[in-house]
Scaffold this active site. Structure first.
Site, PDB file in Angstrom:
ATOM      1  N   ASN A  78      22.374  13.138 104.167  1.00 35.73           N
ATOM      2  CA  ASN A  78      21.080  13.785 104.400  1.00 35.73           C
ATOM      3  C   ASN A  78      21.166  15.304 104.508  1.00 35.73           C
ATOM      4  O   ASN A  78      20.195  15.958 104.864  1.00 35.73           O
ATOM      5  CB  ASN A  78      20.425  13.222 105.671  1.00 35.73           C
ATOM      6  N   ILE A  85      18.615  20.171 105.447  1.00 38.57           N
ATOM      7  CA  ILE A  85      18.622  18.898 106.161  1.00 38.57           C
ATOM      8  C   ILE A  85      17.374  18.105 105.800  1.00 38.57           C
ATOM      9  O   ILE A  85      16.262  18.625 105.876  1.00 38.57           O
ATOM     10  CB  ILE A  85      18.649  19.145 107.695  1.00 38.57           C
ATOM     11  N   CYS A  86      17.563  16.854 105.439  1.00 35.52           N
ATOM     12  CA  CYS A  86      16.436  15.969 105.156  1.00 35.52           C
ATOM     13  C   CYS A  86      16.140  15.168 106.430  1.00 35.52           C
ATOM     14  O   CYS A  86      16.844  14.218 106.757  1.00 35.52           O
ATOM     15  CB  CYS A  86      16.774  15.032 103.997  1.00 35.52           C
ATOM     16  N   LEU A  87      15.123  15.607 107.162  1.00 37.57           N
ATOM     17  CA  LEU A  87      14.764  14.983 108.431  1.00 37.57           C
ATOM     18  C   LEU A  87      13.263  15.179 108.641  1.00 37.57           C
ATOM     19  O   LEU A  87      12.768  16.303 108.537  1.00 37.57           O
ATOM     20  CB  LEU A  87      15.571  15.645 109.564  1.00 37.57           C
TER      21      LEU A  87
END
Length: 153
Positions: A78, A85-87
């Site tokens: 992620n 950041i993939c969040l």
């Protein structure tokens, strides 16, 4: 003005009662330019690693989420090679879950949790994600190697 007083409160709280394994401070005394460190969690491939992050706080904070990225390279499904950041909590709705009631401390804690529990179904790095899903031993080996190479103090 709202951003400034809120950030001062948040930074003071982060200094006096930081979440375990997390530190955060102003960069060059700029209130909107922060740095943070997250210690890799015990029992994860990031254990004993120290990961530096950059936090850019927008003018419209807290109505807009801060932009956070890893400065330390990390092998994670992620988090991409540029440190993005993939969040969901780092994005505004409808695609994201950012709310003004969240703060930098909760964001850093969420990132720390993501490090311990990757989400391979919403990857930024497809190859690392499939490795995580289908060859976890290799993923753990690679993540440990990256941690030793890039995040050891």
């Amino acid at each position: 003005m709202q951003r400034q007083s809120r950030l001062k409160r948040e930074l003071s709280l982060l200094a006096t009662e930081p979440p375990p394994g997390i530190t955060c401070w102003q960069n060059h005394n700029q209130l909107h330019d922060l740095r943070a460190q997250i210690l890799g969690g015990a029992g994860t491939p990031y254990e004993k690693g120290v990961f530096d992050l950059e936090i850019a706080v927008p003018e419209r904070y807290p109505f807009e989420p801060p932009k956070i990225r890893f400065l330390t390279p990390i092998y994670h499904p992620n988090i991409d090679s540029a440190g993005r950041i993939c969040l969901d909590v780092l994005k505004l709705p409808p695609k994201g879950a950012w709310r003004p009631s969240l703060n930098i401390s909760t964001l850093l804690t969420s990132i720390q949790l993501l490090m311990a529990e990757p989400n391979p179904d919403d990857p930024l790095m497809a190859d690392i994600s499939s490795e995580y899903k289908y060859n976890k031993q290799l993923f753990l080996l690679n993540a440990r190697e990256w941690t030793e190479k890039h995040a050891s103090q």
